[in-house]
Design an enzyme around this catalytic site. Sequence first.
Site, mmCIF file in Angstrom:
data_model
loop_
_atom_site.group_PDB
_atom_site.id
_atom_site.type_symbol
_atom_site.label_atom_id
_atom_site.label_comp_id
_atom_site.label_asym_id
_atom_site.label_seq_id
_atom_site.Cartn_x
_atom_site.Cartn_y
_atom_site.Cartn_z
ATOM 1 N N GLU A 1 -1.122 29.701 1.608
ATOM 2 C CA GLU A 1 -0.672 28.329 1.846
ATOM 3 C C GLU A 1 -0.057 28.261 3.235
ATOM 4 O O GLU A 1 0.992 28.857 3.500
ATOM 5 C CB GLU A 1 0.358 27.901 0.787
ATOM 6 C CG GLU A 1 -0.187 27.868 -0.637
ATOM 7 C CD GLU A 1 -1.039 26.635 -0.945
ATOM 8 O OE1 GLU A 1 -1.155 25.747 -0.073
ATOM 9 O OE2 GLU A 1 -1.584 26.580 -2.067
ATOM 10 N N ARG B 1 -10.108 25.376 -9.389
ATOM 11 C CA ARG B 1 -9.956 25.574 -10.828
ATOM 12 C C ARG B 1 -11.308 25.819 -11.475
ATOM 13 O O ARG B 1 -11.414 25.903 -12.687
ATOM 14 C CB ARG B 1 -9.301 24.342 -11.489
ATOM 15 C CG ARG B 1 -7.906 23.991 -10.990
ATOM 16 C CD ARG B 1 -6.863 25.046 -11.362
ATOM 17 N NE ARG B 1 -5.525 24.643 -10.920
ATOM 18 C CZ ARG B 1 -5.059 24.805 -9.684
ATOM 19 N NH1 ARG B 1 -5.800 25.411 -8.770
ATOM 20 N NH2 ARG B 1 -3.839 24.401 -9.374
ATOM 21 N N ARG C 1 -8.286 17.508 1.423
ATOM 22 C CA ARG C 1 -7.249 16.904 2.267
ATOM 23 C C ARG C 1 -6.481 17.938 3.083
ATOM 24 O O ARG C 1 -5.648 17.577 3.910
ATOM 25 C CB ARG C 1 -6.286 16.114 1.393
ATOM 26 C CG ARG C 1 -5.557 16.939 0.346
ATOM 27 C CD ARG C 1 -4.939 16.015 -0.695
ATOM 28 N NE ARG C 1 -4.100 16.721 -1.660
ATOM 29 C CZ ARG C 1 -3.488 16.103 -2.670
ATOM 30 N NH1 ARG C 1 -3.633 14.817 -2.837
ATOM 31 N NH2 ARG C 1 -2.745 16.794 -3.517
ATOM 32 N N GLU C 2 -6.752 19.221 2.873
ATOM 33 C CA GLU C 2 -5.986 20.268 3.548
ATOM 34 C C GLU C 2 -6.658 20.591 4.893
ATOM 35 O O GLU C 2 -7.186 21.673 5.124
ATOM 36 C CB GLU C 2 -5.864 21.468 2.600
ATOM 37 C CG GLU C 2 -5.128 21.042 1.322
ATOM 38 C CD GLU C 2 -5.090 22.085 0.209
ATOM 39 O OE1 GLU C 2 -5.559 23.217 0.409
ATOM 40 O OE2 GLU C 2 -4.574 21.747 -0.881
#
Length: 424
Positions: free
Chosen positions: A386, A257, A185-186
């Site tokens: 980010e 992860r 979604r980024e």
Amino acid sequence: MTRLVICVLLCVASLVQGGHEKYEGHQLYRVAGLSEQIQALEAHLDILSATPAARSRSGKLEAVVRLSPEEKQQWLHYFDERHMTYTKIADNLADILREEEAQIQKKKASARRSGKSITWDTYYRHDEINDYLDELAEQNSDLVTVINAGLSYEGRQIKYVRISTTRFENLRKPVIVIDAMVHAREWVTTPVAIYIINQLVLEAKNSAIVDGIDWIIIPLANPDGYEYSIDEDRMWRKTRSKSHEGADECPGVDGNRNFDHYWGTRPDSANPCSIIYEGPEAFSEPEIRVIRSAVMSNIERAALYISLHSYGNMFLYAWGNNGTLPSNGLVLHLAGINMATAIDKLALEHADRYIVGNAANVLYYTTGTSRDWTRAVGVPLTYTLELPGYEYGFLVPSDYVEQIVKETWAGIEAGAQYVLQNYS
Ligand SMILES: *[C@@H]1O[C@H](CO)[C@@H](O)[C@H](O)[C@H]1NC(C)=O
């Protein structure tokens, strides 16, 4: 009969709308709490972002969370009980998603008319990005090689780009590796990667960092998740794999992860339905194995690794698993500050300034991240970057893409200069 007609109409409408109706009435809340309190939410709630204490000046973290109409009361009660303060920041997520989609469609139509292949005011599909990379390589074959690095779980070609004036044969040059769109979604991360590629390939003024450094850029690491986030679920974050137990109900793995660094040491990440599910084993995801092989292909020369994420304006470095610093912690901080300062100089006035720091100290503990794994296998400078979300989070309107790609390039350029000076 009437019901059938209605269903057909609604079903067609929902296809056009990219599945946004599933977020009808979902609200976004900004919640403040202690680091442990925010971290504890991750296993149960959709956390859109967490940002550090420094910004709220309260010694706490702030997270943006999504609450469905059904779960809203229960969670607000949960926050109240724990003295976590919250404010509503969006009333109906579905409306926001529909507006975003309308904007993108409009921009795309005008971009097509103007006949340009890539513009910085919209988002592109996976096949459009892949075609663009192939064309660029064809037109600049002395400098650019596209590697067909492997297939995603659903069989999409994952490509990465190698940029080198010496075909990766001069083993004295340092290497920089950048990836984007591990989290589906980024969306703004892929335009940033493409812009970096364009700067390196098309702009003569960047010749020093092109001559002196070999570059590996993976602009769209998780195509299954990305396409799914366009067609079905804008909030999708993970891959789309189904090779784990519980995949029928909860497909997909959190790619950030899934790296083999303290993998499997955190109970919250073992639950397939959690947004931070680590997968059935380290490197279970073909998409993540592509990143591994890109990094390992030139590991003895790799100097800088950056994973592009959205959002929060942060350069985060190791170790995320326990909050201690690697032996080169000071250098990590210094190089991070160099990049962040270069970005801040070009940032919009109302944007948050960048924060540079240890991932666990700035936010909370994480395991199996690319940032920690790349540091552990020997890359000296490794970061999770980010990007800015302004007040929109990762739903940054396409109007902001140009701003973000340009300011972020300034940071990458500063990072490359640092690499040239210190690792050649
Ligand atoms: C913290 O984790 C790193 C690896 O990420 C490890 O090298 C270090 O020994 C750990 N430190 C402590 C105090 O456990």
